[in-house]
Design an enzyme around this catalytic site. Structure first.
Site, PDB file in Angstrom:
ATOM      1  N   HIS A 192      59.656 -51.549-120.260  1.00 43.10           N
ATOM      2  CA  HIS A 192      58.359 -50.916-120.062  1.00 43.10           C
ATOM      3  C   HIS A 192      57.312 -51.985-119.770  1.00 43.10           C
ATOM      4  CE1 HIS A 192      56.335 -47.011-120.416  1.00 43.10           C
ATOM      5  NE2 HIS A 192      55.248 -47.745-120.586  1.00 43.10           N
ATOM      6  N   ASP A 212      52.221 -38.369-126.647  1.00 46.35           N
ATOM      7  CA  ASP A 212      51.830 -39.391-125.669  1.00 46.35           C
ATOM      8  C   ASP A 212      51.493 -38.757-124.334  1.00 46.35           C
ATOM      9  OD1 ASP A 212      51.354 -42.130-124.831  1.00 46.35           O
ATOM     10  OD2 ASP A 212      53.099 -41.826-123.552  1.00 46.35           O
ATOM     11  N   ARG A 253      43.351 -40.304-122.106  1.00 44.39           N
ATOM     12  CA  ARG A 253      42.822 -41.681-122.085  1.00 44.39           C
ATOM     13  C   ARG A 253      42.544 -42.129-120.650  1.00 44.39           C
ATOM     14  NH1 ARG A 253      47.380 -44.707-124.044  1.00 44.39           N
ATOM     15  NH2 ARG A 253      46.132 -46.569-123.762  1.00 44.39           N
ATOM     16  N   SER A 302      51.305 -45.911-127.536  1.00 43.63           N
ATOM     17  CA  SER A 302      51.754 -45.147-126.379  1.00 43.63           C
ATOM     18  C   SER A 302      53.112 -45.661-125.892  1.00 43.63           C
ATOM     19  CB  SER A 302      50.699 -45.268-125.274  1.00 43.63           C
ATOM     20  OG  SER A 302      51.206 -44.848-124.044  1.00 43.63           O
ATOM     21  N   LYS A 319      57.132 -43.838-126.870  1.00 38.67           N
ATOM     22  CA  LYS A 319      58.066 -43.402-125.825  1.00 38.67           C
ATOM     23  C   LYS A 319      59.418 -44.103-125.997  1.00 38.67           C
ATOM     24  CE  LYS A 319      55.205 -44.279-122.197  1.00 38.67           C
ATOM     25  NZ  LYS A 319      53.783 -44.151-122.477  1.00 38.67           N
TER      26      LYS A 319
HETATM   27  N1  URA Z   1      51.736 -47.949-120.504  1.00 42.51           N
HETATM   28  C1  URA Z   1      51.860 -46.903-121.353  1.00 42.51           C
HETATM   29  O1  URA Z   1      52.882 -46.238-121.400  1.00 42.51           O
HETATM   30  N2  URA Z   1      50.829 -46.618-122.147  1.00 42.51           N
HETATM   31  C2  URA Z   1      49.689 -47.314-122.156  1.00 42.51           C
HETATM   32  O2  URA Z   1      48.810 -46.994-122.915  1.00 42.51           O
HETATM   33  C3  URA Z   1      49.560 -48.403-121.257  1.00 42.51           C
HETATM   34  C4  URA Z   1      50.604 -48.691-120.434  1.00 42.51           C
END
Ligand code: URA
Length: 434
Positions: free
Chosen positions: A82, A161, A168, A183, A187
């Site tokens: 990620h 999320d 957001r 966040s 995930k």
């Molecule tokens: N990537 C994400 O999944 N969440 C965030 O808040 C920022 C980047």
């Protein structure tokens, strides 16, 4: 509990309890708290911060807002990656199929565009029909069958999320460490990967502007991952200029396809080799990074990574024709050059501003309901340290609206800082947090 009390507590700089965080996440996910109160809390957190304990509680509450997948009945070991978000960051599109082509299943939940930063799901939706809304059964089946799956937050997986991310994005509350950590890691925990490679960006186009802040964000995410029993490593990478050349959804898909064919811009290729290399190391597939990068280079060159990407598009309902003929991707009505306004060397870029210029072309959202224009964006090979003469072509703008074209081209030019002196090229990486 009452939502207004929680907002006031955080507004006044006090720490929220685990019970308050759990209650907020559960009630907001269930639709019992209106967006305006959730937005007020997000802004209070943005301004007042959260301590480590609150951040961990927020992450766990968000991860538990849906199912927590256990994938071991379908595959023995799953790796995930990620990015914390950047401009031109199409890494997942190339790296996920490459790692899967090396024999390591990659199950991943991605996001949409966030502020000035693009999102993998928006990019993948450049393939007509492609969908990230998978049931848990589909997620598992696809991982077992082709070793690669790319989902979005759903009612079943990290729904908190999904809702907070979209809120957001349009309330100026993205770039704060606790909310980014919660966040991303919610995930990652929900989708059950055994190992997680985090790409934490730092610089003018990232949510973290200094190496120190990026390291701090990386540290807390790595700790949350390891505490949850997942092997987690973070790379700190540069985002003081766009990654690769393409910025904008379909344009980035095109560049990822070039890379999957063994081409692609050198900075992006290096980024992919290092990221995918670390994923292979986490999976125990290679003895060292050099060997791992060699394996990734091989699957880029022999067509195996491209074939895995084609399977990913098809399995999730997408039309795979553009994989072999990228000209079938949506094209913008206007493509015009961006000319150097003066002689000189590019000293620095406000990369966030370049990301916003793409959003303003229609490549991202200003309100939750905005539709993405997949065709628009920039192909902008110019890098810090490059020398130009006035009138040289720095890149191209792709637009569907002449007014937006004029404004966004100027926005991009305003993001460039020039010098007469030589300027050092930027590094790709600033370190690894284990
Ligand atoms: N990537 C994400 O999944 N969440 C965030 O808040 C920022 C980047």
């Amino acid at each position: 509990m009452r939502m207004v009390d929680i907002i006031i507590k955080k507004r006044d700089g006090r720490a929220l309890s685990a019970a308050e965080i759990d209650w907020f996440v559960a009630e907001y996910t269930a639709g019992n708290i209106p967006d305006y109160q959730a937005a007020a809390l997000m802004m209070a957190i943005y301004l007042q911060g959260m301590n480590r304990q609150e951040t961990v509680e927020m992450t766990l509450a968000m991860a538990r807002s849906g199912e927590m997948l256990d994938l071991h009945d379908v595959v023995p070991f799953v790796v995930d990656k990620h990015s914390s978000g950047g401009v031109g960051d199409k890494t997942t599109l190339a790296v996920q199929p490459a790692v899967a082509a090396c024999g390591v299943p990659v199950g991943k939940m991605s996001g949409r565009g966030l502020g000035s930063s693009g999102g993998t799901l928006d990019k993948m939706e450049s393939f007509p029909g492609w969908s990230s809304a998978l049931t848990l059964a589909q997620y598992k089946r696809q991982l077992a069958e082709i070793g690669v799956v790319l989902a979005g937050q759903t009612g079943d997986l990290a729904p908190a999320d999904g809702k907070l991310y979209a809120l957001r994005d349009v309330t100026g509350t993205v770039s704060t460490m606790p909310l980014i950590a919660a966040s991303i890691m919610s995930k990652k925990l929900a989708t059950g990967a055994d190992a997680i490679l985090l790409d934490v960006k730092m610089g003018s186009g990232a949510f973290m502007h200094t190496v120190e802040d990026a390291r701090q964000l990386a540290r807390i995410m790595v700790d949350i991952g390891n505490d949850a029993g997942r092997k987690t490593v973070a790379l700190i990478s540069d985002m003081n200029q766009p990654l690769g050349h393409a910025i904008g959804n379909a344009l980035e898909v095109k560049e990822a396809l070039e890379t999957l064919r063994g081409g692609g811009p050198p900075d992006f290729v290096e980024h992919c080799l290092t990221t995918a290399g670390h994923m292979l190391l986490l999976a125990g597939k290679a003895g060292d990074l050099a060997e791992a990068k060699g394996m990734v280079t091989a699957v880029f060159q022999n067509g195996a990574a491209l074939q895995k990407f084609r399977q990913l598009v098809e399995a999730q309902g997408g039309d795979p024709a553009p994989v072999d003929n990228p000209d079938l991707l949506l094209q913008a009505a206007y493509v015009e050059p961006i000319l150097a306004p003066r002689d000189g060397v590019i000293a620095a870029m406000d990369t966030g501003k370049i990301g916003w210029a793409c959003v303003h072309l229609g490549g991202g959202r200003l309100v939750k309901t905005d539709e993405i224009d997949h065709a628009v964006g920039f192909v902008f090979p110019a890098k810090v340290g490059d020398w130009y003469v006035a009138g040289d072509i720095l890149g191209y703008i792709h637009a569907n609206d002449p007014d937006k074209l004029t404004r966004s081209r100027q926005e991009l030019l305003d993001a460039l800082m020039w010098t007469e002196e030589p300027a050092e090229p930027l590094p790709h990486f600033y370190g690894v947090v284990e």
